[in-house]
Design a protein around this motif. Structure first.
Motif, PDB file in Angstrom:
ATOM      1  N   LEU A   1     -24.224  48.578 -51.955  1.00  0.00           N
ATOM      2  CA  LEU A   1     -24.224  50.012 -52.228  1.00  0.00           C
ATOM      3  C   LEU A   1     -25.081  50.352 -53.426  1.00  0.00           C
ATOM      4  O   LEU A   1     -25.115  51.479 -53.890  1.00  0.00           O
ATOM      5  CB  LEU A   1     -22.792  50.486 -52.474  1.00  0.00           C
ATOM      6  CG  LEU A   1     -21.918  50.445 -51.233  1.00  0.00           C
ATOM      7  CD1 LEU A   1     -20.551  50.993 -51.512  1.00  0.00           C
ATOM      8  CD2 LEU A   1     -22.575  51.255 -50.122  1.00  0.00           C
ATOM      9  N   THR A   2     -25.766  49.336 -53.942  1.00  0.00           N
ATOM     10  CA  THR A   2     -26.525  49.544 -55.176  1.00  0.00           C
ATOM     11  C   THR A   2     -28.013  49.701 -54.890  1.00  0.00           C
ATOM     12  O   THR A   2     -28.842  49.412 -55.732  1.00  0.00           O
ATOM     13  CB  THR A   2     -26.321  48.365 -56.116  1.00  0.00           C
ATOM     14  OG1 THR A   2     -26.556  47.165 -55.385  1.00  0.00           O
ATOM     15  CG2 THR A   2     -24.922  48.336 -56.676  1.00  0.00           C
TER      16      THR A   2
ATOM     17  N   GLY B   1     -21.994  50.201 -58.244  1.00  0.00           N
ATOM     18  CA  GLY B   1     -22.336  51.051 -57.114  1.00  0.00           C
ATOM     19  C   GLY B   1     -21.774  52.447 -57.275  1.00  0.00           C
ATOM     20  O   GLY B   1     -22.131  53.364 -56.533  1.00  0.00           O
ATOM     21  N   ALA B   2     -20.874  52.639 -58.241  1.00  0.00           N
ATOM     22  CA  ALA B   2     -20.300  53.975 -58.443  1.00  0.00           C
ATOM     23  C   ALA B   2     -21.341  54.897 -59.058  1.00  0.00           C
ATOM     24  O   ALA B   2     -22.128  54.478 -59.896  1.00  0.00           O
ATOM     25  CB  ALA B   2     -19.088  53.878 -59.358  1.00  0.00           C
TER      26      ALA B   2
ATOM     27  N   MET C   1     -27.649  53.257 -45.159  1.00  0.00           N
ATOM     28  CA  MET C   1     -26.185  53.196 -45.281  1.00  0.00           C
ATOM     29  C   MET C   1     -25.791  53.324 -46.753  1.00  0.00           C
ATOM     30  O   MET C   1     -24.851  54.047 -47.099  1.00  0.00           O
ATOM     31  CB  MET C   1     -25.652  51.864 -44.745  1.00  0.00           C
ATOM     32  CG  MET C   1     -25.821  51.660 -43.261  1.00  0.00           C
ATOM     33  SD  MET C   1     -25.173  50.035 -42.781  1.00  0.00           S
ATOM     34  CE  MET C   1     -25.979  49.807 -41.207  1.00  0.00           C
ATOM     35  N   GLY C   2     -26.514  52.614 -47.617  1.00  0.00           N
ATOM     36  CA  GLY C   2     -26.212  52.663 -49.046  1.00  0.00           C
ATOM     37  C   GLY C   2     -26.401  54.058 -49.608  1.00  0.00           C
ATOM     38  O   GLY C   2     -25.579  54.545 -50.395  1.00  0.00           O
ATOM     39  N   VAL C   3     -27.486  54.724 -49.197  1.00  0.00           N
ATOM     40  CA  VAL C   3     -27.786  56.055 -49.725  1.00  0.00           C
ATOM     41  C   VAL C   3     -26.729  57.068 -49.287  1.00  0.00           C
ATOM     42  O   VAL C   3     -26.224  57.861 -50.084  1.00  0.00           O
ATOM     43  CB  VAL C   3     -29.194  56.504 -49.265  1.00  0.00           C
ATOM     44  CG1 VAL C   3     -29.405  57.980 -49.550  1.00  0.00           C
ATOM     45  CG2 VAL C   3     -30.262  55.677 -49.967  1.00  0.00           C
ATOM     46  N   ILE C   4     -26.359  57.031 -47.997  1.00  0.00           N
ATOM     47  CA  ILE C   4     -25.356  57.991 -47.510  1.00  0.00           C
ATOM     48  C   ILE C   4     -24.011  57.748 -48.202  1.00  0.00           C
ATOM     49  O   ILE C   4     -23.334  58.692 -48.623  1.00  0.00           O
ATOM     50  CB  ILE C   4     -25.204  57.898 -45.976  1.00  0.00           C
ATOM     51  CG1 ILE C   4     -26.496  58.341 -45.302  1.00  0.00           C
ATOM     52  CG2 ILE C   4     -24.032  58.742 -45.498  1.00  0.00           C
ATOM     53  CD1 ILE C   4     -26.457  58.315 -43.798  1.00  0.00           C
TER      54      ILE C   4
END
Lengths: 402, 106
Positions: free
Chosen positions: A65-66, A79-80, A219-222
């Motif tokens: 997610l990063t 990733g937050a 996926m990470g961006v959304i």
């Protein structure tokens, strides 16, 4: 419906649109060689690639997610999203992401229209960098990384872009040279069938790797957008619907074909024979897998183009069209700054109009621009019917269809 | 400027793996095809001395050699496939012990 929800919905839609352009922009990386050598019929090739991209995207069980951390500073290392951008339901962060995506799509469409294989990840990163500079200032960009690994704009974008095409070209040239040397004098009935299967297999590997690598970025961006707006709270996983939508978007894009780019890669750069196709895709597959194993951020496009160029260098008597190669090189260098410029301009415009209205306005502008380029492309259509026609230099990149 | 060092370290390893698998395996594949042609004998290879007429005697050695070559290539492809699948599931291939094994991603 609140303003931040409107922006969120636009971010999700535009991100999926980016994923779609990512699909058709990169079909050629895996399939251009098989299409131009006739190992696969054009329609069959893109269908196979689309299915493998779909499978590959669903296989990304563990999604990083990063993704934006490589180039901009809007998330922390877990990733937050950074708390300072979370006012108004996350609108400041959402606007940066939206502007970045618009920059990426605009550049992807323009290079597709010109038939130039440029890197989709560079387009996305460029857009984000531009939007971050506009929204947060120069300090919003992670230029040099943390000094502990290949990171930042320099380590994740610039250095790999300089190295990967050269390595790919070397490996493919060596492979091509050896294949021709070894099979010299062997009857065609043995070489043709063998290399045909070799090409299809290696091209399939490249497609699968592409699905696992590239769909993840969207996926990470959304998911980042969902985190920022408070619709998701887990920084260790991606909602299933996000994964499914991204997988379908990239597969649909791949299935569309991106024929203009396939044509440039398969016919324009080098006239490819099946042993060269095998050498190119093996080189691409090996380098993509090796560099992702070693943490070198890769652009499938740069590797694939380098490999195809290499097969032209490795086959005795083959011709590389350096004018075409030169045009590609220019496109590669320009990709990041150009996408950044669009990203920055988009952010300023959205910011000027303010929040929800700004987001709607820039999305509409993007739709208009996309429709314009689509319409332009239909004046000189390239499709399954003429993708393998003879290449004429120095005419325009895409000759008119008969 | 540590990035240059990291890029160099990763870069030469990519070159090494690239040459071994990206160029080496296709070469092995090519040897396999050549062996297959050799197994067929006679007219399969133009380099055959004397330009033999008609079907020559089959050469089993060629078939065996071709089999070995294709097996090596298949193992290479399976390794690549395992790598793609493994990284998707949060595992990675570890070559530390000489035999590729699956471990959890660090």
């Amino acid at each position: 419906m609140s303003e931040s929800l409107v922006i969120l919905l636009l971010v999700v839609a535009v991100a999926l649109a980016f994923d779609f352009t990512n699909g058709f922009h990169d079909t050629g990386n895996a399939m251009a060689t098989s299409i131009s050598t006739g190992a696969l019929a054009p329609r069959t090739a893109v269908m196979l690639s689309a299915v493998l991209n779909l499978v590959g995207a669903f296989l990304s069980i563990e999604v990083a997610l990063t993704v934006t951390n490589a180039v901009v500073e809007i998330q922390d290392s877990s990733g937050a999203p950074r708390s300072e951008y979370l006012t108004d339901g996350g609108s400041p962060l959402l606007l940066i992401v939206l502007a970045g995506l618009v920059g990426g799509i605009a550049w992807n469409l323009l290079t597709w229209l010109l038939g130039l294989p440029s890197s989709s990840s560079h387009a996305l990163f460029g857009g984000l960098i531009g939007a971050a500079i506009a929204g947060l200032g120069w300090g919003g960009v992670n230029w040099l990384g943390n000094g502990k690994e290949l990171d930042g704009v320099l380590g994740k974008v610039v250095l790999p872009a300089l190295m990967s095409p050269v390595i790919a070209a070397l490996v493919a040239a060596l492979g091509t040279w050896m294949i021709y040397r070894i099979t010299r004098g062997v009857a065609e009935r043995f070489t043709e069938r063998g290399f045909r299967w070799g090409q299809i297999t290696t091209a399939s590997l490249v497609s699968l790797a592409h699905g696992t690598n590239d769909a993840q970025k969207t996926m990470g961006v959304i998911t980042l957008a969902l985190l920022a707006s408070g619709h998701w709270s887990d920084t260790a996983s991606v909602p299933f619907w996000v994964k499914a939508c991204c997988a379908i978007a990239i597969a649909a894009g791949t299935w569309l074909g991106g024929w203009r780019i396939i044509r440039t890669l398969g016919k324009g750069l080098v006239e490819i024979e099946s042993p060269q196709g095998l050498a190119a895709e093996s080189s691409s597959a090996a380098i993509i897998l090796a560099s992702s194993h070693l943490g070198m951020a890769l652009s499938t496009t740069h590797v694939a183009t380098g490999s195809i160029l290499g097969t032209g260098l490795g086959r005795p008597g083959a011709q590389v069209r350096w004018r075409v190669a030169g045009r590609m090189l220019v496109a590669w260098v320009v990709t990041l700054p150009a996408a950044a410029a669009v990203g920055a301009a988009t952010w300023y415009l959205a910011d000027l109009l303010g929040g929800g209205l700004g987001a709607v306005a820039v999305t509409l502008l993007l739709v208009l621009a996309a429709a314009g380029m689509w319409w332009r492309a239909h004046h000189e259509p390239v499709g399954a019917h003429n993708v393998n026609d003879d290449w004429h230099e120095p005419s325009r990149p895409v000759p008119a269809a008969a | 400027m540590e990035n240059f060092g990291f890029a160099f370290t990763a870069g030469w390893q990519v070159v090494l793996i690239g040459v071994l698998l990206g160029a080496g395996l296709p070469a092995v594949f090519a040897v396999g095809i050549r062996s297959l042609a050799y197994a067929g004998g006679g007219s399969a290879t133009t380099s055959d001395p004397g330009g033999s007429e008609g079907p020559a005697a089959a050469r089993p050695l060629g078939t065996v050699l071709a089999g070995v070559c294709f097996l090596v290539v298949v193992v290479g492809i399976v390794l690549g496939l395992t790598f793609i699948l493994a990284s998707g599931f949060g595992k990675e291939l570890d070559f530390g012990s000489g035999i590729p094994t699956l471990t959890d991603k660090s």
